[in-house]
Scaffold this active site. Structure first.
Site, PDB file in Angstrom:
ATOM      1  N   HIS A  47      50.169  88.126  82.504  1.00 25.55           N
ATOM      2  CA  HIS A  47      50.656  89.572  82.121  1.00 25.55           C
ATOM      3  C   HIS A  47      51.423  90.453  81.890  1.00 25.55           C
ATOM      4  CE1 HIS A  47      45.471  88.967  84.074  1.00 25.55           C
ATOM      5  NE2 HIS A  47      45.513  89.862  82.816  1.00 25.55           N
ATOM      6  N   HIS A  54      44.344  84.102  77.499  1.00 22.15           N
ATOM      7  CA  HIS A  54      44.136  83.132  78.122  1.00 22.15           C
ATOM      8  C   HIS A  54      42.176  83.779  78.946  1.00 22.15           C
ATOM      9  CE1 HIS A  54      45.353  87.144  80.329  1.00 22.15           C
ATOM     10  NE2 HIS A  54      44.363  87.099  81.096  1.00 22.15           N
ATOM     11  N   CYS A  89      34.406  92.954  85.359  1.00 17.92           N
ATOM     12  CA  CYS A  89      35.037  91.270  85.241  1.00 17.92           C
ATOM     13  C   CYS A  89      36.636  91.009  86.072  1.00 17.92           C
ATOM     14  CB  CYS A  89      36.423  92.952  83.910  1.00 17.92           C
ATOM     15  SG  CYS A  89      37.554  93.936  84.104  1.00 17.92           S
ATOM     16  N   HIS A  91      38.823  86.739  85.842  1.00 22.88           N
ATOM     17  CA  HIS A  91      39.178  85.463  85.107  1.00 22.88           C
ATOM     18  C   HIS A  91      38.165  84.631  85.854  1.00 22.88           C
ATOM     19  CE1 HIS A  91      42.441  88.443  84.346  1.00 22.88           C
ATOM     20  NE2 HIS A  91      42.574  88.416  83.513  1.00 22.88           N
ATOM     21  N   GLU A 109      32.663  90.912  94.300  1.00 20.78           N
ATOM     22  CA  GLU A 109      33.121  92.889  94.039  1.00 20.78           C
ATOM     23  C   GLU A 109      32.000  94.076  94.027  1.00 20.78           C
ATOM     24  OE1 GLU A 109      34.412  93.879  90.552  1.00 20.78           O
ATOM     25  OE2 GLU A 109      36.253  92.329  90.710  1.00 20.78           O
ATOM     26  N   TYR A 125      41.368  90.263  72.422  1.00 19.75           N
ATOM     27  CA  TYR A 125      41.704  91.355  72.171  1.00 19.75           C
ATOM     28  C   TYR A 125      43.629  91.424  73.091  1.00 19.75           C
ATOM     29  CZ  TYR A 125      39.706  91.984  76.538  1.00 19.75           C
ATOM     30  OH  TYR A 125      39.806  91.693  77.849  1.00 19.75           O
ATOM     31  N   GLU A 136      46.686  92.618  78.324  1.00 24.89           N
ATOM     32  CA  GLU A 136      45.900  92.149  78.312  1.00 24.89           C
ATOM     33  C   GLU A 136      45.705  91.496  77.428  1.00 24.89           C
ATOM     34  OE1 GLU A 136      43.562  91.569  80.502  1.00 24.89           O
ATOM     35  OE2 GLU A 136      43.938  92.991  82.584  1.00 24.89           O
ATOM     36  N   GLU A 138      43.511  88.513  75.565  1.00 22.33           N
ATOM     37  CA  GLU A 138      42.624  87.470  76.233  1.00 22.33           C
ATOM     38  C   GLU A 138      41.228  87.341  75.753  1.00 22.33           C
ATOM     39  OE1 GLU A 138      42.378  89.641  80.722  1.00 22.33           O
ATOM     40  OE2 GLU A 138      40.903  90.721  79.570  1.00 22.33           O
ATOM     41  N   TRP A 181      40.635  98.377  77.983  1.00 21.44           N
ATOM     42  CA  TRP A 181      39.492  97.403  77.583  1.00 21.44           C
ATOM     43  C   TRP A 181      38.347  97.244  77.614  1.00 21.44           C
ATOM     44  CZ3 TRP A 181      42.036  96.162  81.684  1.00 21.44           C
ATOM     45  CH2 TRP A 181      40.684  96.570  83.264  1.00 21.44           C
TER      46      TRP A 181
END
Length: 203
Positions: A47, A54, A89, A91, A109, A125, A136, A138, A181
């Site tokens: 990042h 990624h 959101c 990874h 979460e 993006y 970001e 991604e 995002w």
């Protein structure tokens, strides 16, 4: 109509390829423009500007009234703290299918298992975060689904949650910051969201 808040708690679930201890770095999958894995990188390094492309995922969960579950990121988060964003959101771990990662992190979460979760496309993006300077870059796998139990958010991850209609979302966006995002992933997921919630929900 007022925004409906929900109460807090935490949850579970570990992926087979999750780091085994807090001292170990969290690794992400690096991908090419087609979404093909080309390597791995430590999470923070991926990042740092200008960012390394990624794999990521974004989840949009709705209640039976067609309201979107939003989260406000905890103030202790190193990236985009205190801003509103989509339901979940994150990874995937290297080698972890995005669908599995999305279900895992929703549980971790928010303390909920979606009643339904389906693929909603992908979007690529590049969004710098003006507050932190992180970027970001991604290739994001999108998922939309339904939730029929009250969230129990982990306070280390989430400061607040709310179910919102499209009109309530627009009002909330005038009152406080959202993740860089958010609108990109929401717009990309709208066709699947409309199919899931019905056009009457207004998404």
């Amino acid at each position: 109509m007022p925004i409906t808040p929900a109460n807090g708690g935490s949850a579970e679930t570990a992926a087979p390829s999750a780091p085994s201890g807090s001292a170990e770095p969290i690794m992400l999958e690096l991908v090419d423009e087609d979404g093909t894995t080309i390597g791995t990188a430590e999470k923070l390094s991926a990042h740092l500007a200008p960012g390394r492309l990624h794999r990521a995922f974004s989840v949009f969960l709705f209640d039976d009234r067609g309201r979107l579950l939003l989260q406000r990121r905890a103030l202790g988060k190193y990236h985009s703290p205190g801003v509103w964003s989509n339901t979940c959101c994150g990874h995937p771990y290297p080698g972890e299918p995005p669908f599995v990662a999305a279900a895992r992190r929703t549980g971790e979460e928010l303390g909920v298992a979606p009643t339904l979760l389906r693929e909603a496309g992908t979007v690529r993006y590049n969004h710098p975060d003006p507050a932190s300077g992180l970027v970001e870059q991604e290739y994001n796998h999108l998922f939309a689904g339904l939730v029929r139990v009250a969230p129990r958010p982990d306070p280390e991850e989430i400061a607040e949650v709310a179910f919102v209609t499209p009109d309530e979302l627009e009002k909330l966006r005038t009152e406080g910051p959202f993740s860089a995002w958010f609108m990109t992933v929401l717009d990309a997921a709208r066709p699947a969201i409309r199919e899931l919630t019905g056009t009457a929900a207004g998404w």
